[in-house]
Design a protein around this motif. Structure first.
Motif, mmCIF file in Angstrom:
data_model
loop_
_atom_site.group_PDB
_atom_site.id
_atom_site.type_symbol
_atom_site.label_atom_id
_atom_site.label_comp_id
_atom_site.label_asym_id
_atom_site.label_seq_id
_atom_site.Cartn_x
_atom_site.Cartn_y
_atom_site.Cartn_z
ATOM 1 N N LEU A 1 -4.822 8.513 6.216
ATOM 2 C CA LEU A 1 -4.222 7.199 5.980
ATOM 3 C C LEU A 1 -3.236 7.248 4.815
ATOM 4 O O LEU A 1 -2.142 6.686 4.885
ATOM 5 C CB LEU A 1 -5.299 6.153 5.718
ATOM 6 C CG LEU A 1 -5.993 5.573 6.954
ATOM 7 C CD1 LEU A 1 -7.176 4.710 6.532
ATOM 8 C CD2 LEU A 1 -5.014 4.759 7.792
ATOM 9 N N ARG A 2 -3.635 7.937 3.732
ATOM 10 C CA ARG A 2 -2.729 8.071 2.575
ATOM 11 C C ARG A 2 -1.484 8.849 2.964
ATOM 12 O O ARG A 2 -0.373 8.523 2.544
ATOM 13 C CB ARG A 2 -3.463 8.763 1.410
ATOM 14 C CG ARG A 2 -4.495 7.892 0.712
ATOM 15 C CD ARG A 2 -4.898 8.494 -0.632
ATOM 16 N NE ARG A 2 -5.619 9.756 -0.451
ATOM 17 C CZ ARG A 2 -6.932 9.879 -0.349
ATOM 18 N NH1 ARG A 2 -7.692 8.789 -0.404
ATOM 19 N NH2 ARG A 2 -7.494 11.050 -0.212
ATOM 20 N N PHE A 3 -1.670 9.879 3.776
ATOM 21 C CA PHE A 3 -0.536 10.705 4.224
ATOM 22 C C PHE A 3 0.436 9.878 5.056
ATOM 23 O O PHE A 3 1.650 9.894 4.819
ATOM 24 C CB PHE A 3 -1.062 11.896 5.030
ATOM 25 C CG PHE A 3 0.010 12.686 5.728
ATOM 26 C CD1 PHE A 3 0.862 13.522 5.008
ATOM 27 C CD2 PHE A 3 0.165 12.610 7.100
ATOM 28 C CE1 PHE A 3 1.859 14.247 5.651
ATOM 29 C CE2 PHE A 3 1.150 13.334 7.754
ATOM 30 C CZ PHE A 3 2.001 14.158 7.022
ATOM 31 N N HIS A 4 -0.081 9.150 6.030
ATOM 32 C CA HIS A 4 0.793 8.395 6.926
ATOM 33 C C HIS A 4 1.374 7.146 6.255
ATOM 34 O O HIS A 4 2.449 6.688 6.659
ATOM 35 C CB HIS A 4 0.040 8.008 8.196
ATOM 36 C CG HIS A 4 -0.163 9.162 9.137
ATOM 37 N ND1 HIS A 4 0.874 9.789 9.783
ATOM 38 C CD2 HIS A 4 -1.295 9.814 9.518
ATOM 39 C CE1 HIS A 4 0.393 10.782 10.523
ATOM 40 N NE2 HIS A 4 -0.906 10.815 10.386
ATOM 41 N N ALA A 5 0.674 6.629 5.261
ATOM 42 C CA ALA A 5 1.183 5.444 4.556
ATOM 43 C C ALA A 5 2.509 5.734 3.856
ATOM 44 O O ALA A 5 3.302 4.819 3.585
ATOM 45 C CB ALA A 5 0.148 4.954 3.546
ATOM 46 N N LYS A 6 2.777 7.019 3.587
ATOM 47 C CA LYS A 6 4.047 7.403 2.972
ATOM 48 C C LYS A 6 5.205 7.293 3.964
ATOM 49 O O LYS A 6 6.370 7.385 3.578
ATOM 50 C CB LYS A 6 3.960 8.840 2.442
ATOM 51 C CG LYS A 6 2.910 9.038 1.351
ATOM 52 C CD LYS A 6 2.780 10.507 0.995
ATOM 53 C CE LYS A 6 1.670 10.730 -0.019
ATOM 54 N NZ LYS A 6 1.478 12.180 -0.316
ATOM 55 N N GLN A 7 4.861 7.115 5.243
ATOM 56 C CA GLN A 7 5.884 7.036 6.292
ATOM 57 C C GLN A 7 5.960 5.622 6.869
ATOM 58 O O GLN A 7 6.230 5.429 8.048
ATOM 59 C CB GLN A 7 5.532 8.044 7.404
ATOM 60 C CG GLN A 7 5.418 9.476 6.898
ATOM 61 C CD GLN A 7 4.518 10.332 7.790
ATOM 62 O OE1 GLN A 7 3.455 9.911 8.212
ATOM 63 N NE2 GLN A 7 4.963 11.548 8.079
ATOM 64 N N THR A 8 5.712 4.649 6.020
ATOM 65 C CA THR A 8 5.693 3.253 6.456
ATOM 66 C C THR A 8 7.048 2.800 6.989
ATOM 67 O O THR A 8 8.096 3.090 6.416
ATOM 68 C CB THR A 8 5.271 2.331 5.296
ATOM 69 O OG1 THR A 8 3.943 2.681 4.896
ATOM 70 C CG2 THR A 8 5.297 0.868 5.727
ATOM 71 N N SER A 9 7.009 2.099 8.118
ATOM 72 C CA SER A 9 8.218 1.563 8.729
ATOM 73 C C SER A 9 7.876 0.276 9.476
ATOM 74 O O SER A 9 6.789 0.158 10.044
ATOM 75 C CB SER A 9 8.813 2.582 9.703
ATOM 76 O OG SER A 9 9.859 2.006 10.451
#
Length: 319
Positions: A21-29
């Motif tokens: 979740l922390r990893f993908h949260a950096k790719q918020t769109s």
């Protein structure tokens, strides 16, 4: 399973989910999509399993996407780029890393690594999410189609695999350079038994136990050789066993050392991973695939799924 082990397993799963979740949260769109999409991810953030485990997850969630008419993508950039060896066939599954986006309102993280109980079709169908970021390593087709068994299920798996993949020119040329004639093949899995390498198992056999096991396997292999006019190729996770049996019997080997894709402690070259892919497709193209499992040896689905892909006979040989 003990209560302590169960607690540790749940805690480990939660920790991996939070990391993802922390990893993908950096790719918020906030970008929206015309059609729902399933993206299965192999990005090195967590252990994903070996080649066949990854293929199981891919085919399972592609099947879900087909049933629900969702777009399907594969993010596979670790430990190599998948299309180096396997290219899109009838499904354009390639996706750029920057297109694997996350939206807290419309994205669902699906972490089902080693979860044998879930039905992915139900899980995805009942969610209102628009994008599903999937981490999976299980073949769920029997869960999705409980009324289908045996050959029919294998045919369905192979059909989906062939819709997704075709061999790259690199892989094709490597396969043709190894062997052009018909052959049979056997496969063994020892993990740590022969003392070749460290694995999730720990048991290493004493020298006399190794010798006894190799002798038993040699007898089985002799029977295979006597029953076929074709060459015989041997495949195993133990290079020590392969070298030993080649000295004793007329066995052919594919050059290179076995290597597991989730071995995070070793930086394998592309050639190292090519060896795994070559082994899989050499097995798939053999006339018959034999899996030898004697004594303390371990189960493996590597050769079974190679036989499914190649639509070849698969036979297990035990004590």
């Amino acid at each position: 399973m003990s209560i302590l082990k169960s607690i540790k397993k749940k805690a480990g799963k939660k920790a991996k989910q939070l990391k993802l979740l922390r990893f993908h949260a950096k790719q918020t769109s906030n970008k929206r999509f015309d059609k729902k999409r399933i993206i299965i991810c192999f990005n090195g953030q967590i252990p994903h399993g070996g080649l066949v485990d990854r293929l199981k997850g891919i085919v399972s969630f592609y099947e879900v996407a087909k049933v629900l008419d969702y777009n399907f993508f594969i993010q596979f950039n670790n430990p190599f780029t998948l299309n180096t060896f396997l290219e899109p066939n009838t499904v354009q599954w390639k996706i750029k890393d920057e297109a694997v986006t996350y939206n807290s309102k419309t994205t669902k993280l699906v972490y089902v690594i080693n979860d044998f109980n879930v039905n992915p079709l139900t899980l995805i169908k009942e969610s209102k999410a628009e994008t599903f970021l999937v981490y999976a390593n299980i073949d769920y087709l029997s869960k999705m189609y409980p009324e289908v068994t045996g050959t029919v299920l294998e045919n369905k798996w192979r059909t989906s695999f062939n819709e997704l993949f075709k061999k790259s020119s690199l892989l094709e040329s490597k396969l043709k350079s190894v062997e052009k004639d018909n052959y049979i093949a056997f496969h063994t899995r020892f993990t740590t038994l022969m003392g070749d390498f460290q694995d999730t198992t720990a048991l290493v056999l004493a020298k006399d136990e190794k010798d006894a096991l190799i002798f038993q396997l040699q007898k089985k292999i002799q029977t295979l050789l006597q029953g076929s006019d074709n060459k015989c190729y041997g495949f195993s996770d133990s290079i020590q066993f392969l070298k030993t049996i080649k000295e004793k019997e007329n066995i052919h080997l594919v050059e290179g050392n076995p290597f597991h894709m989730d071995n995070f402690d070793t930086n394998a070259s592309l050639e190292g991973h090519l060896k795994t892919i070559l082994d899989f497709f050499m097995l798939s193209e053999s006339e018959t695939v034999y899996f030898l499992k004697l004594g303390n040896m371990y189960h493996s689905s590597f050769s079974k799924y190679a036989a499914i892909v190649g639509n070849k006979p698969f036979k297990t040989i035990t004590d």
